[in-house]
Design an enzyme around this catalytic site. Sequence first.
Site, short mmCIF file in Angstrom:
data_model
loop_
_atom_site.label_atom_id
_atom_site.label_comp_id
_atom_site.label_asym_id
_atom_site.label_seq_id
_atom_site.Cartn_x
_atom_site.Cartn_y
_atom_site.Cartn_z
N ALA A 79 6.86 3.05 1.43
CA ALA A 79 6.85 1.73 2.07
C ALA A 79 7.54 0.69 1.18
O ALA A 79 8.25 -0.19 1.67
CB ALA A 79 5.42 1.30 2.36
N CYS A 85 4.12 31.09 -9.08
CA CYS A 85 3.50 32.14 -9.90
C CYS A 85 2.44 31.58 -10.85
O CYS A 85 1.43 32.23 -11.10
CB CYS A 85 4.55 32.91 -10.70
SG CYS A 85 5.40 34.11 -9.67
N LEU A 119 5.24 4.48 -2.65
CA LEU A 119 6.67 4.44 -2.91
C LEU A 119 7.49 4.28 -1.64
O LEU A 119 8.41 3.47 -1.57
CB LEU A 119 7.03 5.76 -3.60
CG LEU A 119 8.44 5.94 -4.09
CD1 LEU A 119 8.67 5.04 -5.28
CD2 LEU A 119 8.69 7.39 -4.47
N ASN A 166 -12.93 0.64 -1.56
CA ASN A 166 -12.13 -0.59 -1.69
C ASN A 166 -12.99 -1.77 -2.12
O ASN A 166 -12.49 -2.78 -2.61
CB ASN A 166 -11.49 -0.99 -0.35
CG ASN A 166 -10.55 0.07 0.21
OD1 ASN A 166 -10.46 0.22 1.42
ND2 ASN A 166 -9.86 0.77 -0.66
N GLY A 210 0.86 -5.34 3.14
CA GLY A 210 -0.26 -4.72 2.42
C GLY A 210 -1.39 -5.71 2.23
O GLY A 210 -1.18 -6.82 1.75
N ALA A 211 -2.57 -5.33 2.66
CA ALA A 211 -3.74 -6.21 2.52
C ALA A 211 -4.82 -5.47 1.74
O ALA A 211 -5.99 -5.49 2.09
CB ALA A 211 -4.26 -6.64 3.89
N GLY A 212 -4.43 -4.81 0.66
CA GLY A 212 -5.39 -4.10 -0.18
C GLY A 212 -5.79 -4.93 -1.38
O GLY A 212 -6.09 -6.11 -1.24
#
Lengths: 563, 627
Positions: free
Chosen positions: B132, B186, B130, B67, B35-37
């Site tokens: 990953a 419903c 979740l 980002n 992850g490179a966030g």
Amino acid sequence: MADLPPPVQGPTAKEKKYDRQLRLWGATGQMALEDSHMLLINSGPGVVGIETLKNLVLPGMGNFTIQDSAIVSEADLGVNFFLEEEYIGGFRAEHTCNLLKELNPDVQGNFITEPIDSWLTQPDSLKPFTLILAIAPIRPELLARLSAHANATLIPLFYVHCVGFYSHFSVHLPSAYPIVDTHPDSETTADIRMLKPWPELLQFAKEKTSNMDTMEADDHGHIPYIAILLHHLEEWKKGHDGKVPQTYQEKTEFKTTISKAARTNNPEGGEENYDEAVAAALKSLKEPEPSSSVKEIFKVPECVLVNKESPSFWVIAHAIGLFYTKYGVLPVPGAVPDMKARSADYIQLQNVYKSKARKDVMEVLESVRFLERTTGRETVIEEKDVEQFCKNAAHIKLVRGRPFHVVQAGETIKWGERAKSIAQNLTFPDTLIPLYIAFLAFDEFVATHDKDRLSGAPKMPGETRQETDTEKVTGIAFKITDDLIKEAGTFIEEPDYTAVKERIGEFVQELVRAGGAELHNIASLTGGIVSQEIIKAITEQYIPVDNTCLFDGVKSKTEVIRI
Amino acid sequence: MGRDKSARQSLGSLHMRIKQARRAPIHEARVLMVGAGGIGCELLKNLVLTGFGEIHIVDLDTIDLSNLNRQFLFRNEHIKKSKALVAKESAGKFNPNVKIEAYHDNIKDPQFNVAWFATFGIVFNALDNLDARRHVNKMCLAANVPLVESGTTGFNGQVQVIRKTQGKTECYDCVTKDPPKSFPVCTIRSTPSQPIHCIVWGKSYLFAEIFGTSEDDAPELNHNEDSENAQEIEKLHQESQALKRIRDSMGSKDFPRLVFNKVFKEDIERLRSMEDMWKTRRPPQALDFEQLSKEALGVADTIAQKDQNVWTAAENFAVFVDSLRRLSNRMEETRANVDTGNAPAILTFDKDDADTLDFVAASANLRSHIFGIETRSKFDIKQMAGNIIPAIATTNAMTASLCVLQAFKVMREEFDKAKMVFLTRSTERVISSEPLRVPNPTCPVCSVTQSTLLVDTSRATLKDLVDDLLRLQLGYGDEFSINSETGILFDPEEDQNLDKTFNELGLKADSFITIIDDADEDTKVNVVFSIAEKTLDKDTRPIHLPGKLKIGTKPKASAPEVNGNGNEHNHPVTNGVTNGKRKRGAEDNLEDDLVKKRGKVAAAPAVADDIILVDDATDGAIVIDDD
Ligand SMILES: [Zn+2]
């Protein structure tokens, strides 16, 4: 429909860029951020200041200025992300400023390379800034000047140390720093007023519970729990001289009554709405009394003596104080918790609360308008501000900002009213107060040591001579400790006294061992904490750290103390 | 005085370890960052400036405008480019000595197998979903590599060290995570009572029926639940069919009116005619196309831009008609491009796609008008429909730094000092921590025994595995089953696969099989084998167990759990995904909480960066650091 003009597609690119933060501090917070201009007085390795700025440039702080007369060296490259090899020999202020500006084209960045001593003595040098961040080491007379400026102009001043695995910051906020939008924990915001119902709410409860014994199962299982609670309260009062349950025993009994009233002859063996009523029973029997800190606000001089210049906070607070005096409760905030109910009933209930909240706002607004007239106020307070205040009335907060210690060479540090409590806490085994004392000693060392006579740059302990500096700083720290104990008029028994000194000695040794150097990771973490507090101070939202925070990176541990 | 002065002085021997490790063949400081966030950018900077020598980054995501308020390695000109590749480029510039490898790939790709994970000294999860997270957790356990897991939500952050051996800790899956929320069909289709019901209707029903795959194929709507009335369900089905037919007239001038009259008039009138339904509820009131068209003539053309305002019915009408036209045009273009083949032209809802968001916001609000429900601003609807988690630079900076501090403990093998660390909004204690917990003995992931099997897959049959390895060597009895990732391969009733080879069963290198023991006494814990392909000598057994394998027994079933899910740990921070308790938002997001009561339309599947909406999660008071 072809002639309908096509709507322009929004939101703007800027709103998109800031979307994730607008969801925290909203458009007003963002506007405050964009209107701010922060001064960073950078010093030492200068990493923590730049890391703090990074976290403010990204969300779009309007303006920043870096004052720093240091020259970029090779050592800077190993710790400061915003410097590159090609800048060695150039001004650190200039290059860090340029690289930070690249992060966000919306932000204006400026730099000053003139030495702090001469720059600060120019008249009006501090005038443009709405907030100041000073990084240690800094000469005490300059820090004192900043502190005096913060006092006079009511702008927030932050002071930060970051040395090795340890860091500290203190904030000097205005002496009256009120916050309306504290963003309270959502679980504490429900206020359903079971003990102070108004006619429309009682009517609603009556409607929903009439002939409840003969109701169809499905209807019975959908009576909103607020109606159930009110119904049983009224029943209880009939048998108890009109009084609601008082003692713990009575309250428990009341709760049991409700739980027994639930129907169990269904496949589920119970009813969810009754479960909700039982769960809320005890809490709803608590008088909707404002917290003592909110009541305190109504009594402070700024609130009691409103004049034409009073900030709008105090005018509204005064008006709400009147409301509280009259009714013994705050305005109804208007929110209804989620519950098992028919859609239509739920919407109706929401309206009952909303109308009451609206009515209360109008009454407060009337007082506000009256105060405006009688004080001769020139600007009109907006209705939406009054509304917002009423909604948050139970969670408003007043912080009494105060100056932090500026260590002057040879002068004893004054702890004032805080002496006793801090001296007491000093002996707690896990407290970081010894680290604070070590930083004070660090400052006194800085106050008396120059790097070289010419530039007058302060020298930090451990930069050249580890052992002698450790000894010196330890001696200063012990004296500060003894002075504190003396001022507190107390005495620390053995073996506690030795233990305290040992801990102080260890922190001093660690600080001196770092030789004034910063670790990038600690600087980054500290920059995160400090920038978060700066955002709070700028947006005037959330409750700020009051007023000192210490960080121990060996244990990943923080402590907040008031000094 | 070199670059390293600061680090050398303060990190001492650890610094030398980090440095020396660069030269070791498989060294402990070879780092994998998934992850490179938000956290990833900060983490990469900190790792580079702490002196780690080799950092591998995996991220499938590309850079989005939203980002840039925190992911500082990215600029405007990088939008739509790979996060991993740009992060490598931006961070590499600042320290030429560090070796960075970037992969613009999915971490679940087969190239990232257990053997590959095992080449790292430490793994950092800087993820936002979740699925990953669970995958990396599993891989790290299988490869026996320490994992530093982290996540943020608004001002809250969390860091957790996960280690299989040495100071065995709780793993990511030891605590049950909340499943996505859902609503009964419903409530969405007939009896909405909250804005979220109308938003889900706009997004999962109306938008999907007109532009996407039909509701029948959408995983979010659960038709089995809460069917108060089978007839009504049938009616709803007919409504969907009728709407599908209207879809065919897309592109015609009449299209907006047809859609409008269908869903905001005819369907509503039909609902209203069912008098039984409205005995205790306010009946819905249909809208009139002609009247709203007239009112909408005065609506400014900038209305869709005013996303913080709550629009009037006429304004919602104007945005509805206009966005419907914009989307229809796009659909036509897509159709024109997909000229051959069977791929149907569809559009999917994306909160960052203004056309789709405008349509859902306006439709939801018009429906709210009909049912007397409060309407919402587009800004709010975006958050509720898009499952947006607030995210800021400050929290990421702190969380990433805390990850590195925990990594120091891992590298020094001071697992007793490693902590679960939380950032809270509490001003008493900005950071809190608690000791790492012991694993949940019934955790489906880490309570299992893991091992590798060397298999000659062309020769080895399932029978070899069952008779020779499991029964003879490992002492299994009669009652057990073998499961692959796709399903059951063998159990006492299912034995037709016994003569098939691993190849025939599709069990290739890096696939997993799980052995579940069903014996009544001394039941073995589940065993997960990862398969390594190897050509083994013809004279030897075709399946080989490298090393000794000790399989523990399951704990005896304990007393029934109080709250059903057996989750006694209430983690205060959501880790970017729902986990533990969820708190109710302030008045304004009453329904953000979606519905805890009866519902079944799942929130949209997690998409990168924006997972499940949690308002400002919590201030959770946590055990104070007593280190
Ligand atoms: Zn586990």
